[in-house]
Enzyme design. Structure first.
Site, PDB file in Angstrom:
ATOM      1  N   LYS A   1      -2.443  -8.465  -7.634  1.00 39.88           N
ATOM      2  CA  LYS A   1      -3.300  -8.193  -6.475  1.00 39.88           C
ATOM      3  C   LYS A   1      -2.721  -6.992  -5.728  1.00 39.88           C
ATOM      4  O   LYS A   1      -1.681  -7.094  -5.089  1.00 39.88           O
ATOM      5  CB  LYS A   1      -3.387  -9.386  -5.537  1.00 39.88           C
ATOM      6  N   PRO A   2      -3.363  -5.847  -5.784  1.00 37.10           N
ATOM      7  CA  PRO A   2      -2.888  -4.686  -5.035  1.00 37.10           C
ATOM      8  C   PRO A   2      -3.252  -4.833  -3.561  1.00 37.10           C
ATOM      9  O   PRO A   2      -4.075  -5.669  -3.208  1.00 37.10           O
ATOM     10  CB  PRO A   2      -3.646  -3.534  -5.676  1.00 37.10           C
ATOM     11  N   ALA A   3      -2.653  -4.011  -2.712  1.00 39.74           N
ATOM     12  CA  ALA A   3      -2.986  -4.050  -1.290  1.00 39.74           C
ATOM     13  C   ALA A   3      -4.442  -3.643  -1.093  1.00 39.74           C
ATOM     14  O   ALA A   3      -4.964  -2.781  -1.808  1.00 39.74           O
ATOM     15  CB  ALA A   3      -2.069  -3.116  -0.506  1.00 39.74           C
TER      16      ALA A   3
ATOM     17  N   GLU B   1      11.711  -2.666  11.921  1.00 39.49           N
ATOM     18  CA  GLU B   1      11.341  -1.604  10.977  1.00 39.49           C
ATOM     19  C   GLU B   1      10.209  -0.783  11.595  1.00 39.49           C
ATOM     20  O   GLU B   1       9.150  -1.317  11.904  1.00 39.49           O
ATOM     21  CB  GLU B   1      10.891  -2.247   9.670  1.00 39.49           C
TER      22      GLU B   1
ATOM     23  N   GLY C   1       6.538  -6.323  -0.200  1.00 45.54           N
ATOM     24  CA  GLY C   1       5.783  -6.214   1.039  1.00 45.54           C
ATOM     25  C   GLY C   1       6.637  -6.644   2.203  1.00 45.54           C
ATOM     26  O   GLY C   1       7.870  -6.593   2.144  1.00 45.54           O
ATOM     27  N   SER C   2       6.022  -7.107   3.255  1.00 44.05           N
ATOM     28  CA  SER C   2       6.766  -7.462   4.467  1.00 44.05           C
ATOM     29  C   SER C   2       7.587  -8.730   4.273  1.00 44.05           C
ATOM     30  O   SER C   2       7.226  -9.615   3.473  1.00 44.05           O
ATOM     31  CB  SER C   2       5.787  -7.672   5.623  1.00 44.05           C
TER      32      SER C   2
ATOM     33  N   GLU D   1      10.799  -8.113  -2.809  1.00 46.03           N
ATOM     34  CA  GLU D   1      11.250  -6.799  -2.343  1.00 46.03           C
ATOM     35  C   GLU D   1      10.624  -6.623  -0.964  1.00 46.03           C
ATOM     36  O   GLU D   1       9.418  -6.373  -0.858  1.00 46.03           O
ATOM     37  CB  GLU D   1      10.783  -5.709  -3.311  1.00 46.03           C
ATOM     38  N   LEU D   2      11.419  -6.775   0.077  1.00 44.95           N
ATOM     39  CA  LEU D   2      10.868  -6.942   1.419  1.00 44.95           C
ATOM     40  C   LEU D   2      11.233  -5.787   2.343  1.00 44.95           C
ATOM     41  O   LEU D   2      11.560  -4.693   1.902  1.00 44.95           O
ATOM     42  CB  LEU D   2      11.344  -8.289   1.976  1.00 44.95           C
TER      43      LEU D   2
ATOM     44  N   TRP E   1       0.817  -1.221   0.000  1.00 42.04           N
ATOM     45  CA  TRP E   1       0.000   0.000   0.000  1.00 42.04           C
ATOM     46  C   TRP E   1       0.850   1.271   0.000  1.00 42.04           C
ATOM     47  O   TRP E   1       0.331   2.351  -0.284  1.00 42.04           O
ATOM     48  CB  TRP E   1      -0.910   0.049   1.222  1.00 42.04           C
ATOM     49  N   ASN E   2       2.155   1.194   0.314  1.00 42.47           N
ATOM     50  CA  ASN E   2       2.874   2.457   0.560  1.00 42.47           C
ATOM     51  C   ASN E   2       3.244   3.209  -0.706  1.00 42.47           C
ATOM     52  O   ASN E   2       3.400   4.417  -0.693  1.00 42.47           O
ATOM     53  CB  ASN E   2       4.084   2.217   1.452  1.00 42.47           C
TER      54      ASN E   2
ATOM     55  N   CYS F   1      10.303   1.522   2.436  1.00 45.09           N
ATOM     56  CA  CYS F   1      11.186   0.402   2.786  1.00 45.09           C
ATOM     57  C   CYS F   1      12.636   0.837   2.877  1.00 45.09           C
ATOM     58  O   CYS F   1      13.471   0.112   3.395  1.00 45.09           O
ATOM     59  CB  CYS F   1      11.053  -0.679   1.722  1.00 45.09           C
TER      60      CYS F   1
HETATM   61  N1  NAD Z   1      11.647  -3.688  -0.659  1.00 44.32           N
HETATM   62  C1  NAD Z   1      10.731  -2.920  -1.219  1.00 44.32           C
HETATM   63  O1  NAD Z   1      10.849  -2.467  -2.379  1.00 44.32           O
HETATM   64  C2  NAD Z   1       9.485  -2.586  -0.446  1.00 44.32           C
HETATM   65  C3  NAD Z   1       8.635  -1.635  -0.996  1.00 44.32           C
HETATM   66  C4  NAD Z   1       7.458  -1.301  -0.284  1.00 44.32           C
HETATM   67  C5  NAD Z   1       7.157  -1.936   0.923  1.00 44.32           C
HETATM   68  N2  NAD Z   1       8.011  -2.858   1.414  1.00 44.32           N
HETATM   69  C6  NAD Z   1       7.728  -3.501   2.696  1.00 44.32           C
HETATM   70  O2  NAD Z   1       6.332  -3.820   2.798  1.00 44.32           O
HETATM   71  C7  NAD Z   1       5.915  -3.707   4.159  1.00 44.32           C
HETATM   72  C8  NAD Z   1       4.691  -2.790   4.236  1.00 44.32           C
HETATM   73  O3  NAD Z   1       3.768  -3.109   3.219  1.00 44.32           O
HETATM   74  P1  NAD Z   1       2.475  -3.963   3.554  1.00 44.32           P
HETATM   75  O4  NAD Z   1       1.989  -3.678   4.928  1.00 44.32           O
HETATM   76  O5  NAD Z   1       1.517  -3.819   2.429  1.00 44.32           O
HETATM   77  O6  NAD Z   1       3.079  -5.452   3.536  1.00 44.32           O
HETATM   78  P2  NAD Z   1       2.256  -6.802   3.628  1.00 44.32           P
HETATM   79  O7  NAD Z   1       3.263  -7.863   3.471  1.00 44.32           O
HETATM   80  O8  NAD Z   1       1.350  -6.851   4.790  1.00 44.32           O
HETATM   81  O9  NAD Z   1       1.293  -6.793   2.330  1.00 44.32           O
HETATM   82  C9  NAD Z   1       1.845  -6.687   1.043  1.00 44.32           C
HETATM   83  C10 NAD Z   1       0.892  -7.335   0.047  1.00 44.32           C
HETATM   84  O10 NAD Z   1       0.803  -8.714   0.362  1.00 44.32           O
HETATM   85  C11 NAD Z   1      -0.552  -9.101   0.456  1.00 44.32           C
HETATM   86  N3  NAD Z   1      -0.647 -10.247   1.359  1.00 44.32           N
HETATM   87  C12 NAD Z   1      -0.610 -10.258   2.703  1.00 44.32           C
HETATM   88  N4  NAD Z   1      -0.707 -11.527   3.176  1.00 44.32           N
HETATM   89  C13 NAD Z   1      -0.808 -12.337   2.067  1.00 44.32           C
HETATM   90  C14 NAD Z   1      -0.944 -13.752   1.855  1.00 44.32           C
HETATM   91  N5  NAD Z   1      -0.979 -14.604   2.875  1.00 44.32           N
HETATM   92  N6  NAD Z   1      -1.019 -14.219   0.585  1.00 44.32           N
HETATM   93  C15 NAD Z   1      -0.968 -13.375  -0.462  1.00 44.32           C
HETATM   94  N7  NAD Z   1      -0.839 -12.026  -0.337  1.00 44.32           N
HETATM   95  C16 NAD Z   1      -0.764 -11.527   0.924  1.00 44.32           C
HETATM   96  C17 NAD Z   1      -1.252  -7.861   0.942  1.00 44.32           C
HETATM   97  O11 NAD Z   1      -2.643  -7.922   0.659  1.00 44.32           O
HETATM   98  C18 NAD Z   1      -0.544  -6.800   0.113  1.00 44.32           C
HETATM   99  O12 NAD Z   1      -1.095  -6.764  -1.186  1.00 44.32           O
HETATM  100  C19 NAD Z   1       7.090  -3.129   4.908  1.00 44.32           C
HETATM  101  O13 NAD Z   1       7.802  -4.169   5.551  1.00 44.32           O
HETATM  102  C20 NAD Z   1       7.963  -2.518   3.806  1.00 44.32           C
HETATM  103  O14 NAD Z   1       9.330  -2.462   4.164  1.00 44.32           O
HETATM  104  C21 NAD Z   1       9.181  -3.203   0.756  1.00 44.32           C
HETATM  105  O1  LIG Z   2       9.002   1.670  -0.092  1.00 42.74           O
HETATM  106  C1  LIG Z   2       9.400   1.204  -1.089  1.00 42.74           C
HETATM  107  C2  LIG Z   2       9.818   1.957  -2.315  1.00 42.74           C
HETATM  108  O2  LIG Z   2      10.528   1.051  -3.125  1.00 42.74           O
HETATM  109  C3  LIG Z   2      10.606   3.170  -1.960  1.00 42.74           C
HETATM  110  S1  LIG Z   2      11.262   3.998  -3.342  1.00 42.74           S
HETATM  111  O3  LIG Z   2      10.288   5.051  -3.714  1.00 42.74           O
HETATM  112  O4  LIG Z   2      11.435   3.025  -4.450  1.00 42.74           O
HETATM  113  O5  LIG Z   2      12.543   4.566  -2.891  1.00 42.74           O
END
Ligand code: NAD
Ligand SMILES: O=C[C@H](O)CS(=O)(=O)O
Length: 472
Positions: free
Chosen positions: A168-170, A376, A221-222, A243-244, A144-145, A277
């Site tokens: 699948k978006p958030a 984090e 995501g996480s 990308e975590l 979602w971020n 992230c």
């Molecule tokens: N490394 C990167 O480029 C990057 C970029 C953005 C966010 N993040 C990380 O993402 C986290 C925050 O984002 P968030 O809260 O949306 O993360 P999240 O992992 O809770 O959710 C991310 C996506 O995964 C989906 N999801 C959750 N559980 C699932 C399951 N069991 N099966 C399938 N899909 C599932 C969610 O609906 C969402 O679309 C932070 O840890 C952040 O550091 C990393």
């Molecule tokens: O939070 C995750 C994004 O990848 C940050 S950035 O805009 O790509 O720096």
């Protein structure tokens, strides 16, 4: 949802609300899809794959360029939608749309540069060479971020390579994803090439993990969910890009330009209210300058303005939800309990009782045992602590399961080279707090992920390598 070129409701007729994190008001509703819709999306992507892969690189390039143009033609509307469902300030949202579109521009060119190779055969009657081919149907799951950029950072290279996709978006930010699909439709991207499924993450994920037609999972995501998806992908040996989470150290050496370093912490820490992230999560300042640095950082942090993202004066928007706020609150409380001092901020902004706004916060007197130094934070809180020398700070900076981004501010070339060579992070900013661009490979070491997005590296994630040997 957008499946096979059609705008469809959930088969159940169910929908779920989309709310504005600034005030808790419902701003829309989207279909609550699940297993059935997830399968229909894969059907569409699998049916579309042969024709899309058979297009020339030039044809795919042209369509990606059109999609880029259609997004920018609708930039203001998409940005406003993004602010309403995610909360970031409008200026940042406009910046994200530009950043998101830049991946389509970059990969509209990279599409034409997927090269193979010939290899000198060891036998006179053989000719051997290598060709690159698209992996097939790609499943993308995004956070979602950055609800626009995290989708195009995946779909641009995937489509450029000749793959088709299900996305699948958030659940917090589906409307931006659907706006991107509208732009793709206007651009003439053929039906079935892009499919957006909104709804139950677990149900949708389970179908895509179990479907052997899905040959690639790309997730942002996480770390927790990334590990779950990585385990699930093993059942059909899918390619995986992850990308975590991150926990970026931000290192300021005594020889640094303090004004630039303070500006860098503000840029890195408070972008998207600290919900990125690659945010600075740990600010290490060399002992001789820490008092001067903290005073300057406090002064600049106090200039930030908390408010609704649509207010032009706002530089700090809300956190995405109550759970995010509770985590930030716990990090602040734990730091204080363990002896940290609040230099500025530290509280929820009471004027906004229906949104989770936190004052931009600086904490000094921080120690490595605090929660904020281990987890984090994903909020507008910067812990500041001192270090003695480069060897010590590199050891402490590397003492983390995360390895996404790290930053160092120094005017000494030898220090800069030592730091970037020894920091165990996929992205290192030297006197640069905002390194992310479409032409560079973005990704992490250790539990921050697998694979890279962006640059020429990013398209390789969506290609298979085929070795051909011809005996004549
Ligand atoms: N490394 C990167 O480029 C990057 C970029 C953005 C966010 N993040 C990380 O993402 C986290 C925050 O984002 P968030 O809260 O949306 O993360 P999240 O992992 O809770 O959710 C991310 C996506 O995964 C989906 N999801 C959750 N559980 C699932 C399951 N069991 N099966 C399938 N899909 C599932 C969610 O609906 C969402 O679309 C932070 O840890 C952040 O550091 C990393
Ligand atoms: O939070 C995750 C994004 O990848 C940050 S950035 O805009 O790509 O720096």
């Amino acid at each position: 949802m957008y499946i096979n070129g059609e705008w469809v409701k959930a088969l159940s007729g169910d929908s779920f609300p989309v709310t504005n994190p600034a005030n808790g008001q419902q701003i829309g509703a989207v279909p609550n899809g699940g297993s059935e819709e997830a399968k229909l999306a894969v059907d569409a992507a699998a049916d579309a794959f042969p024709q899309w892969a058979a297009k020339t690189a030039e044809e795919r390039s042209h369509l990606l360029r059109k999609w880029y143009e259609c997004i920018l033609d609708n930039k203001n509307e998409i940005a406003e939608t993004l602010v309403l469902e995610q909360g970031k300030p409008l200026k940042e949202a406009l910046g994200e749309i530009t950043y998101a579109a830049s991946f389509l521009l970059w990969y509209s060119e990279e599409a034409k540069r997927v090269y193979g190779e010939t290899i000198p055969a060891s036998a006179p009657d053989k000719r051997i060479f290598v060709v690159k081919q698209p992996v097939g149907v790609v499943a993308a799951i995004t956070p979602w971020n950055f609800p626009a950029a995290m989708i195009t950072r995946k779909l641009a290279p995937a489509l450029a390579a000749g793959c088709t996709a299900v996305v699948k978006p958030a659940e917090q930010t589906p409307l931006t994803a659907l706006k991107l699909a509208e732009a793709a439709e206007r651009a003439g991207i053929p039906k079935g090439v892009i499919n957006i499924v909104t709804g139950n993450p677990e149900e949708i994920g389970e179908v895509w993990l179990g479907d052997s037609r899905v040959r690639k999972i790309t997730f942002t995501g996480s770390t927790e969910v990334g590990k779950l998806l990585m385990r699930g992908a093993a059942n059909t040996v899918k390619k995986v890009s992850l990308e975590l989470g991150g926990h970026a150290p931000f290192i300021v050496f005594a020889d640094a330009d303090i004004d630039k370093a303070v500006e860098g912490v503000i840029q890195s820490k408070f972008r998207n209210s600290g919900q990125t992230c690659v945010c600075a999560n740990r600010v290490y300042v060399q002992a001789p300058i820490i008092e001067k640095f903290v005073a300057k950082l406090r002064e600049e942090t106090k200039k930030l303005t908390v408010g609704d993202g649509l207010d032009p004066a706002t530089t700090i928007g809300p956190l995405i939800d109550e759970a995010a706020y509770r985590k930030v609150e716990s990090h602040i409380e734990d730091a204080i309990t363990r002896g940290g001092q609040i230099e500025c901020g530290g509280k929820r902004v009471s004027a906004y009782e229906d949104g989770y706004f936190v004052e931009p916060t600086i904490i000094s007197g921080v120690t490595d045992d605090m929660k904020i130094m281990q987890e984090e934070t994903f909020g507008p809180v910067a812990p500041v602590l001192s270090f003695s020398d480069v060897e010590e700070v590199i050891r402490r900076a590397n003492n983390s399961p995360f390895g996404l981004a790290a930053y160092a501010f120094t005017e000494n070339l030898k220090t800069a080279i030592t730091v970037y060579e020894q920091l165990e992070y996929g992205i290192v900013g030297i006197n640069d707090a905002l390194p992310s661009v479409a032409q560079a490979p973005f990704g992490g070491y250790k539990e921050s992920g697998l694979g890279r997005e962006g640059g020429h590296h990013g398209i390789e994630e969506f290609l298979e390598t085929k070795y051909v040997s011809i005996r004549i």
